[in-house]
Design a protein around this motif. Sequence first.
Motif, PDB file in Angstrom:
ATOM      1  N   GLU A 172     -83.573 -41.182  72.445  1.00 48.79           N
ATOM      2  CA  GLU A 172     -82.681 -40.625  71.426  1.00 48.79           C
ATOM      3  C   GLU A 172     -81.219 -40.757  71.826  1.00 48.79           C
ATOM      4  O   GLU A 172     -80.373 -41.127  71.007  1.00 48.79           O
ATOM      5  CB  GLU A 172     -83.032 -39.160  71.161  1.00 48.79           C
ATOM      6  CG  GLU A 172     -84.324 -38.984  70.405  1.00 48.79           C
ATOM      7  CD  GLU A 172     -84.738 -37.528  70.270  1.00 48.79           C
ATOM      8  OE1 GLU A 172     -84.067 -36.626  70.833  1.00 48.79           O
ATOM      9  OE2 GLU A 172     -85.755 -37.286  69.591  1.00 48.79           O
ATOM     10  N   GLU A 173     -80.895 -40.466  73.092  1.00 49.13           N
ATOM     11  CA  GLU A 173     -79.512 -40.590  73.557  1.00 49.13           C
ATOM     12  C   GLU A 173     -79.037 -42.040  73.461  1.00 49.13           C
ATOM     13  O   GLU A 173     -77.899 -42.304  73.057  1.00 49.13           O
ATOM     14  CB  GLU A 173     -79.378 -40.110  75.010  1.00 49.13           C
ATOM     15  CG  GLU A 173     -77.967 -40.301  75.545  1.00 49.13           C
ATOM     16  CD  GLU A 173     -77.848 -40.129  77.047  1.00 49.13           C
ATOM     17  OE1 GLU A 173     -76.751 -39.750  77.478  1.00 49.13           O
ATOM     18  OE2 GLU A 173     -78.826 -40.392  77.782  1.00 49.13           O
ATOM     19  N   THR A 174     -79.898 -42.975  73.799  1.00 50.10           N
ATOM     20  CA  THR A 174     -79.534 -44.392  73.742  1.00 50.10           C
ATOM     21  C   THR A 174     -79.194 -44.794  72.319  1.00 50.10           C
ATOM     22  O   THR A 174     -78.191 -45.479  72.071  1.00 50.10           O
ATOM     23  CB  THR A 174     -80.682 -45.255  74.301  1.00 50.10           C
ATOM     24  OG1 THR A 174     -81.002 -44.800  75.620  1.00 50.10           O
ATOM     25  CG2 THR A 174     -80.284 -46.720  74.354  1.00 50.10           C
TER      26      THR A 174
ATOM     27  N   GLN B 237     -78.340 -42.638  69.872  1.00 48.61           N
ATOM     28  CA  GLN B 237     -77.177 -41.844  69.462  1.00 48.61           C
ATOM     29  C   GLN B 237     -75.872 -42.503  69.901  1.00 48.61           C
ATOM     30  O   GLN B 237     -74.930 -42.605  69.121  1.00 48.61           O
ATOM     31  CB  GLN B 237     -77.237 -40.435  70.071  1.00 48.61           C
ATOM     32  CG  GLN B 237     -78.107 -39.468  69.352  1.00 48.61           C
ATOM     33  CD  GLN B 237     -77.524 -39.034  68.015  1.00 48.61           C
ATOM     34  OE1 GLN B 237     -76.338 -39.124  67.746  1.00 48.61           O
ATOM     35  NE2 GLN B 237     -78.399 -38.555  67.156  1.00 48.61           N
ATOM     36  N   VAL B 238     -75.824 -42.947  71.132  1.00 52.52           N
ATOM     37  CA  VAL B 238     -74.593 -43.523  71.672  1.00 52.52           C
ATOM     38  C   VAL B 238     -74.369 -44.927  71.131  1.00 52.52           C
ATOM     39  O   VAL B 238     -73.302 -45.241  70.590  1.00 52.52           O
ATOM     40  CB  VAL B 238     -74.629 -43.534  73.220  1.00 52.52           C
ATOM     41  CG1 VAL B 238     -73.465 -44.311  73.789  1.00 52.52           C
ATOM     42  CG2 VAL B 238     -74.637 -42.099  73.757  1.00 52.52           C
TER      43      VAL B 238
ATOM     44  N   ALA C 151     -71.681 -39.749  70.617  1.00 46.71           N
ATOM     45  CA  ALA C 151     -72.994 -39.154  70.370  1.00 46.71           C
ATOM     46  C   ALA C 151     -72.868 -37.784  69.697  1.00 46.71           C
ATOM     47  O   ALA C 151     -73.864 -37.225  69.252  1.00 46.71           O
ATOM     48  CB  ALA C 151     -73.772 -39.021  71.678  1.00 46.71           C
ATOM     49  N   ASP C 152     -71.655 -37.286  69.614  1.00 49.25           N
ATOM     50  CA  ASP C 152     -71.396 -35.970  69.036  1.00 49.25           C
ATOM     51  C   ASP C 152     -70.576 -36.140  67.754  1.00 49.25           C
ATOM     52  O   ASP C 152     -69.402 -36.506  67.810  1.00 49.25           O
ATOM     53  CB  ASP C 152     -70.634 -35.128  70.062  1.00 49.25           C
ATOM     54  CG  ASP C 152     -70.223 -33.755  69.558  1.00 49.25           C
ATOM     55  OD1 ASP C 152     -70.513 -33.401  68.397  1.00 49.25           O
ATOM     56  OD2 ASP C 152     -69.575 -33.041  70.346  1.00 49.25           O
TER      57      ASP C 152
END
Length: 177
Positions: free
Chosen positions: A52-54, A56-57, A9-10
């Motif tokens: 968003e995290e879902t 992104q990952v 995610a980064d």
Amino acid sequence: MRAVEVDVADSGSVQALVDGLAAEGTPVDVLVNNAGVYPTHRLFAIPEPVFEETLQVTLLGAYRLCRELVPGMIDRGWGRVVNVSSGAGAMTDNVPSPPAYGIAKAALNALTIALAAEVPASVKVNAVCPGWVRTDMGGPAAPLSPAQGADTVVWAALLPPSGPTGGFFRDRKRIPW
């Protein structure tokens, strides 16, 4: 063979991984995109940062790694990309569910199709549904052991030159998107 941990995610973490591998002269021939999160909120109850995290990952993390590592596979004339998906992202049997997870997995399936169409046949790109596996995400009631869940992933990672590409598989058999 070795496994390397990265925060997909980064983008900085992905770049650090790629730079480190390049500095070591370590090529990547097999990429298994297995990062995911499993929020269970109903569609309109998903907090935007969770959605968003879902994405992104599950989606962008896989895209970032493919963007950085697949060109080397193309240059070397051999590679395997396995995107660990889910039946929850299949559009044929149900509405992707739970919503954030299913939508992200459906998008990962679309990425699989697009990437397979973009690369030469020497680089195989497939999505795999491992089934319901006893992991932190799957829980203790899941019927499959981690080894059973990994079987089709390993099979797809080691496909021969005549093997399929651009498909979605469970138990080493093609399943509908």
